[in-house]
Structures are given as C-alpha cells and as structure tokens.
Scaffold this motif. Structure first.
Motif, PDB file in Angstrom:
ATOM      1  N   HIS A   1       0.824  -1.216   0.000  1.00  0.00           N
ATOM      2  CA  HIS A   1       0.000   0.000   0.000  1.00  0.00           C
ATOM      3  C   HIS A   1       0.852   1.257   0.000  1.00  0.00           C
ATOM      4  N   SER A   2       1.994   1.186   0.685  1.00  0.00           N
ATOM      5  CA  SER A   2       2.848   2.375   0.786  1.00  0.00           C
ATOM      6  C   SER A   2       3.413   2.776  -0.550  1.00  0.00           C
ATOM      7  N   ASP A   3       3.507   1.833  -1.526  1.00  0.00           N
ATOM      8  CA  ASP A   3       4.059   2.159  -2.831  1.00  0.00           C
ATOM      9  C   ASP A   3       3.170   3.137  -3.581  1.00  0.00           C
ATOM     10  N   ARG A   4       1.869   3.187  -3.227  1.00  0.00           N
ATOM     11  CA  ARG A   4       0.944   4.084  -3.916  1.00  0.00           C
ATOM     12  C   ARG A   4       0.922   5.466  -3.273  1.00  0.00           C
ATOM     13  N   SER A   5       1.494   5.626  -2.106  1.00  0.00           N
ATOM     14  CA  SER A   5       1.398   6.875  -1.365  1.00  0.00           C
ATOM     15  C   SER A   5       1.941   8.070  -2.134  1.00  0.00           C
ATOM     16  N   PRO A   6       3.148   8.023  -2.729  1.00  0.00           N
ATOM     17  CA  PRO A   6       3.645   9.175  -3.479  1.00  0.00           C
ATOM     18  C   PRO A   6       2.723   9.548  -4.631  1.00  0.00           C
ATOM     19  N   HIS A  85      17.298  24.492   7.066  1.00  0.00           N
ATOM     20  CA  HIS A  85      17.221  25.944   7.203  1.00  0.00           C
ATOM     21  C   HIS A  85      16.476  26.591   6.036  1.00  0.00           C
ATOM     22  N   ILE A  86      15.837  25.774   5.199  1.00  0.00           N
ATOM     23  CA  ILE A  86      15.049  26.307   4.086  1.00  0.00           C
ATOM     24  C   ILE A  86      13.570  26.182   4.435  1.00  0.00           C
ATOM     25  N   PRO A  87      12.848  27.296   4.477  1.00  0.00           N
ATOM     26  CA  PRO A  87      11.428  27.254   4.820  1.00  0.00           C
ATOM     27  C   PRO A  87      10.622  26.463   3.790  1.00  0.00           C
ATOM     28  N   HIS A  88       9.503  25.923   4.238  1.00  0.00           N
ATOM     29  CA  HIS A  88       8.519  25.269   3.380  1.00  0.00           C
ATOM     30  C   HIS A  88       8.990  23.948   2.797  1.00  0.00           C
ATOM     31  N   VAL A  89      10.056  23.382   3.343  1.00  0.00           N
ATOM     32  CA  VAL A  89      10.431  22.003   3.034  1.00  0.00           C
ATOM     33  C   VAL A  89       9.934  21.159   4.205  1.00  0.00           C
ATOM     34  N   LEU A  90       8.994  20.280   3.944  1.00  0.00           N
ATOM     35  CA  LEU A  90       8.409  19.470   5.007  1.00  0.00           C
ATOM     36  C   LEU A  90       9.353  18.322   5.343  1.00  0.00           C
ATOM     37  N   ARG A  91       9.817  18.276   6.586  1.00  0.00           N
ATOM     38  CA  ARG A  91      10.763  17.243   7.022  1.00  0.00           C
ATOM     39  C   ARG A  91      10.004  16.222   7.872  1.00  0.00           C
ATOM     40  N   VAL A  92      10.020  14.988   7.418  1.00  0.00           N
ATOM     41  CA  VAL A  92       9.242  13.932   8.066  1.00  0.00           C
ATOM     42  C   VAL A  92      10.148  12.751   8.385  1.00  0.00           C
ATOM     43  N   ARG A  93      10.037  12.257   9.602  1.00  0.00           N
ATOM     44  CA  ARG A  93      10.718  11.009   9.953  1.00  0.00           C
ATOM     45  C   ARG A  93       9.683   9.909  10.060  1.00  0.00           C
ATOM     46  N   VAL A  94       9.918   8.820   9.364  1.00  0.00           N
ATOM     47  CA  VAL A  94       9.056   7.643   9.442  1.00  0.00           C
ATOM     48  C   VAL A  94       9.819   6.579  10.227  1.00  0.00           C
ATOM     49  N   CYS A  95       9.237   6.108  11.322  1.00  0.00           N
ATOM     50  CA  CYS A  95       9.934   5.166  12.187  1.00  0.00           C
ATOM     51  C   CYS A  95       8.982   4.067  12.645  1.00  0.00           C
ATOM     52  N   THR A 151       4.966   4.110  11.979  1.00  0.00           N
ATOM     53  CA  THR A 151       4.159   3.223  11.147  1.00  0.00           C
ATOM     54  C   THR A 151       3.882   1.890  11.828  1.00  0.00           C
ATOM     55  N   GLY A 152       4.533   1.657  12.977  1.00  0.00           N
ATOM     56  CA  GLY A 152       4.219   0.458  13.735  1.00  0.00           C
ATOM     57  C   GLY A 152       2.912   0.604  14.490  1.00  0.00           C
ATOM     58  N   SER A 153       2.486   1.863  14.696  1.00  0.00           N
ATOM     59  CA  SER A 153       1.253   2.130  15.436  1.00  0.00           C
ATOM     60  C   SER A 153       0.185   2.804  14.582  1.00  0.00           C
ATOM     61  N   VAL A 154       0.619   3.551  13.579  1.00  0.00           N
ATOM     62  CA  VAL A 154      -0.315   4.304  12.732  1.00  0.00           C
ATOM     63  C   VAL A 154      -0.359   3.682  11.338  1.00  0.00           C
ATOM     64  N   PRO A 155      -1.525   3.346  10.826  1.00  0.00           N
ATOM     65  CA  PRO A 155      -1.627   2.758   9.485  1.00  0.00           C
ATOM     66  C   PRO A 155      -1.025   3.663   8.412  1.00  0.00           C
ATOM     67  N   ILE A 156      -0.478   3.045   7.367  1.00  0.00           N
ATOM     68  CA  ILE A 156       0.161   3.797   6.294  1.00  0.00           C
ATOM     69  C   ILE A 156      -0.781   4.838   5.699  1.00  0.00           C
ATOM     70  N   GLU A 157      -2.022   4.454   5.445  1.00  0.00           N
ATOM     71  CA  GLU A 157      -2.967   5.392   4.829  1.00  0.00           C
ATOM     72  C   GLU A 157      -3.205   6.607   5.720  1.00  0.00           C
ATOM     73  N   THR A 158      -3.220   6.402   7.027  1.00  0.00           N
ATOM     74  CA  THR A 158      -3.376   7.525   7.956  1.00  0.00           C
ATOM     75  C   THR A 158      -2.152   8.426   7.914  1.00  0.00           C
ATOM     76  N   CYS A 159      -0.969   7.823   7.835  1.00  0.00           N
ATOM     77  CA  CYS A 159       0.270   8.604   7.721  1.00  0.00           C
ATOM     78  C   CYS A 159       0.243   9.474   6.472  1.00  0.00           C
ATOM     79  N   VAL A 160      -0.226   8.899   5.356  1.00  0.00           N
ATOM     80  CA  VAL A 160      -0.328   9.655   4.104  1.00  0.00           C
ATOM     81  C   VAL A 160      -1.264  10.841   4.274  1.00  0.00           C
ATOM     82  N   THR A 161      -2.385  10.635   4.936  1.00  0.00           N
ATOM     83  CA  THR A 161      -3.342  11.712   5.175  1.00  0.00           C
ATOM     84  C   THR A 161      -2.714  12.826   6.003  1.00  0.00           C
ATOM     85  N   ILE A 162      -1.955  12.449   7.034  1.00  0.00           N
ATOM     86  CA  ILE A 162      -1.305  13.442   7.899  1.00  0.00           C
ATOM     87  C   ILE A 162      -0.285  14.257   7.116  1.00  0.00           C
ATOM     88  N   VAL A 163       0.523  13.571   6.298  1.00  0.00           N
ATOM     89  CA  VAL A 163       1.561  14.267   5.528  1.00  0.00           C
ATOM     90  C   VAL A 163       0.941  15.187   4.489  1.00  0.00           C
TER      91      VAL A 163
END
Length: 211
Positions: A1-6, A85-95, A151-163
């Motif tokens: 499912h995560s392959d479709r996220s981008p 240090h560049i504004p408007h670049v969304l930095r996300v850690r997936v763990c 992603t061990g606690s939050v479903p991939i689809e929910t993570c996509v929605t948040i991002v």
C-alpha cells in the motif's frame, strides 16, 4: 500500500541509485564504491579512494539541485540536515519499533529475526554516522523534523493523510517567510554553508547556490 502513497500525493520519489550515480561521476569512482561507502560496507581501498570532504559537499549540492524541482520525496541522504534551514520544506521522519521492523525485514528478505535485527542495527549505525559526519545532525533527534510518524502504530494510509495536510491550501496560514524557497539564492547559499559546516565553499558550489 505504501508504494501508492507518493502517487496519491502527486510526488516523485528520488531513489538512491540516481544520487549515487551522479556522485560517482563527480568523484570519478564506481557507483558501487559510493554505495558501499554510504552503507558502511566499503573496503579499505574503497575508503581511500573517496574524498570525504568532496562527497559531503557534492551530496549537499545534489540534494539542493533536486529540491529546486519541487513536488518530490527525498528519502534519506541527510536531506533533513541539508534542507533544515530552508522554509517550506516538510521534514518527516518515518519510524517504527524494532519488533515491527524485524517482522517487515523477515517477510521481505526472508531472514530470521536475529539476522534481521543485526542488519537493521548495522544500517542504522552506518547511516547515522554518515549524516552526523557530513551534516552535523543526529537523524534520531525528533526536533529536526516537522512530523514523526510511527508506522508500527499508525496505518500507512493515515500517515499519508497526515503528511498531505500541509499541502492542503485550506489548512495553510499566511507566513512571513512565504517568499522564501529552495530556489532563492540566499536560502540555497545558507543551506550549503550549514550543510557542509565549512566556511570555504568551492566556486562551483557558490555558482550553484546563486543560480
């Protein structure tokens, strides 16, 4: 499912092969040598062939070149350190917790749990050392990210929605730095200086930052 996220988000994923190919060309070494160096698996002779300072600077430049294109996901590569240090670049850690990661590894690579854990720990240590050495940041530090998703606690689809929320125009608020972007000369020069942690930038690096 995560392959479709981008695709859901209209984004392009930058794979490591592309960056490694460009870095190898600029360093004058084999692509496999760069790959093993970044994975912490390089032999003594291969480590001797790599100019660490150049690799650090070239990596920062490649990330900035990619950031100019927009609408993409840069996985790893210390991109958080380069672009922090560049504004408007969304930095996300997936763990995820070790148990979850072990299960994924055993399913994908058909390893036993012990081998999977060993590979995960080796990879984490190698990548952590590279990012810390090149860009002076600890990739495990949650404060350098806008979002940390488990992603061990939050479903991939929910993570996509948040991002996707920061990309939703209805959820945005006016910001004083709205005119700043990775393509602005001041932002790019600042990013290069912070990324390389060196007061001396090559002429080519400065040209890239100002172009």
């Amino acid at each position: 499912h995560s392959d479709r996220s981008p695709d859901q988000m209209g984004l392009t994923v930058v794979h490591h092969e592309l960056v490694e190919h460009h870095l190898a060309e600029r360093l004058g070494v084999k692509e496999s040598t760069v790959h093993r160096y970044l994975e912490g698996e390089a032999l003594l002779l291969e480590r001797w062939k790599i100019d660490k300072q150049k690799l650090s600077r070239f990596t920062a430049e490649e990330i900035l070149e990619l950031a100019q294109k927009g609408n993409l996901i840069i996985r790893g590569w210390g991109a958080t350190g380069v672009l922090r240090h560049i504004p408007h670049v969304l930095r996300v850690r997936v763990c995820a917790d070790m148990g979850f990661r072990e299960r994924v590894m055993t399913q994908r690579l058909r390893l036993d749990a012990t081998a999977a854990r060993r590979e995960i720990e080796r990879s984490d240590a190698a990548h952590g050392a590279i990012v810390r050495s090149f860009f002076g940041v600890d990739w495990r530090n949650p404060l350098i990210y806008h979002l940390v998703l488990n992603t061990g606690s939050v479903p991939i689809e929910t993570c996509v929605t948040i991002v996707r929320l920061p990309r939703d125009p209805s959820s945005r608020r006016p910001r004083k730095l709205a005119r700043c972007s990775p393509t602005s000369s001041s932002s790019r020069a600042c990013a290069l200086r912070w990324a390389t942690r060196s007061p001396r930038l090559s002429t080519s690096a400065l040209r890239r930052a100002k172009s």
